[in-house]
Design a protein around this motif. Structure first.
Motif, PDB file in Angstrom:
ATOM      1  N   VAL A 138     -33.956  81.743  -5.963  1.00  0.00           N
ATOM      2  CA  VAL A 138     -33.480  80.728  -5.692  1.00  0.00           C
ATOM      3  C   VAL A 138     -32.799  80.015  -4.658  1.00  0.00           C
ATOM      4  O   VAL A 138     -32.039  81.171  -3.768  1.00  0.00           O
ATOM      5  CB  VAL A 138     -32.360  81.317  -7.172  1.00  0.00           C
ATOM      6  N   LYS A 163     -29.879  77.096  -4.192  1.00  0.00           N
ATOM      7  CA  LYS A 163     -28.945  77.085  -4.634  1.00  0.00           C
ATOM      8  C   LYS A 163     -28.713  76.397  -5.935  1.00  0.00           C
ATOM      9  O   LYS A 163     -29.158  76.476  -7.192  1.00  0.00           O
ATOM     10  CB  LYS A 163     -28.443  75.100  -4.194  1.00  0.00           C
ATOM     11  N   ILE A 164     -26.912  76.611  -6.152  1.00  0.00           N
ATOM     12  CA  ILE A 164     -26.207  76.952  -7.414  1.00  0.00           C
ATOM     13  C   ILE A 164     -25.378  76.123  -7.574  1.00  0.00           C
ATOM     14  O   ILE A 164     -24.476  76.216  -6.915  1.00  0.00           O
ATOM     15  CB  ILE A 164     -25.861  78.587  -8.264  1.00  0.00           C
ATOM     16  N   ASP A 165     -25.321  74.824  -8.657  1.00  0.00           N
ATOM     17  CA  ASP A 165     -24.613  73.984  -8.666  1.00  0.00           C
ATOM     18  C   ASP A 165     -23.896  74.416 -10.076  1.00  0.00           C
ATOM     19  O   ASP A 165     -24.236  72.968 -11.501  1.00  0.00           O
ATOM     20  CB  ASP A 165     -25.048  72.929  -8.663  1.00  0.00           C
ATOM     21  N   GLU A 166     -23.284  75.339 -10.998  1.00  0.00           N
ATOM     22  CA  GLU A 166     -22.128  75.651 -12.138  1.00  0.00           C
ATOM     23  C   GLU A 166     -21.766  74.111 -12.663  1.00  0.00           C
ATOM     24  O   GLU A 166     -22.451  74.190 -14.387  1.00  0.00           O
ATOM     25  CB  GLU A 166     -21.344  76.455 -11.618  1.00  0.00           C
ATOM     26  N   ILE A 176     -30.051  73.488 -10.146  1.00  0.00           N
ATOM     27  CA  ILE A 176     -30.185  75.026  -9.541  1.00  0.00           C
ATOM     28  C   ILE A 176     -31.405  74.706  -9.092  1.00  0.00           C
ATOM     29  O   ILE A 176     -32.266  74.104  -9.522  1.00  0.00           O
ATOM     30  CB  ILE A 176     -30.410  76.125 -10.832  1.00  0.00           C
ATOM     31  N   LEU A 184     -27.810  80.340 -14.832  1.00  0.00           N
ATOM     32  CA  LEU A 184     -26.909  79.974 -13.954  1.00  0.00           C
ATOM     33  C   LEU A 184     -25.975  81.272 -13.676  1.00  0.00           C
ATOM     34  O   LEU A 184     -25.260  81.652 -12.178  1.00  0.00           O
ATOM     35  CB  LEU A 184     -26.320  79.019 -13.483  1.00  0.00           C
ATOM     36  N   LYS A 195     -28.070  84.191  -8.582  1.00  0.00           N
ATOM     37  CA  LYS A 195     -27.474  84.835  -7.074  1.00  0.00           C
ATOM     38  C   LYS A 195     -28.706  83.729  -5.916  1.00  0.00           C
ATOM     39  O   LYS A 195     -29.075  84.058  -6.035  1.00  0.00           O
ATOM     40  CB  LYS A 195     -26.921  85.106  -6.620  1.00  0.00           C
TER      41      LYS A 195
END
Length: 100
Positions: A33, A35-38, A43, A71, A75
């Protein structure tokens, strides 16, 4: 005759199970992972070859997620295995779990 039918059925079941296992193993992609964009339900994953998607080379890509709850389970920096599918709107992660 009854014995032949039982043997044939057992062989068909064994072949079906083996084929299903191979297909499931081939669909799993290993990645990390990035980057995470909730808010957008996306992702970014850095991953190795994704043969199930026709990708022979490692790369980093942004994926949509089928279920936004995925998501919250990971992390940035987590190693994951995932499955994805291609649609007209792009690639979507359908399953994902932390790597063991």
């Amino acid at each position: 005759m009854n014995r032949i039918m039982r043997i044939t059925a057992a062989l068909a079941l064994a072949v079906g199970l083996a084929t299903g296992t191979l297909a499931a193993e081939g669909a799993a992609i290993s990645g990390e992972v990035k980057k995470i964009d909730e808010g957008a339900g996306k992702i970014t994953l850095k991953h190795g070859p994704a043969k199930s998607l026709g990708m022979e080379e490692p790369m980093t890509m942004v994926y949509r997620v089928k279920d936004p709850a995925m998501l919250k389970q990971v992390k940035v920096g987590d190693k994951v295995t995932f499955e994805a599918e291609e649609a007209a709107s792009g690639y979507t992660v359908t399953k994902m779990q932390k790597a063991k």
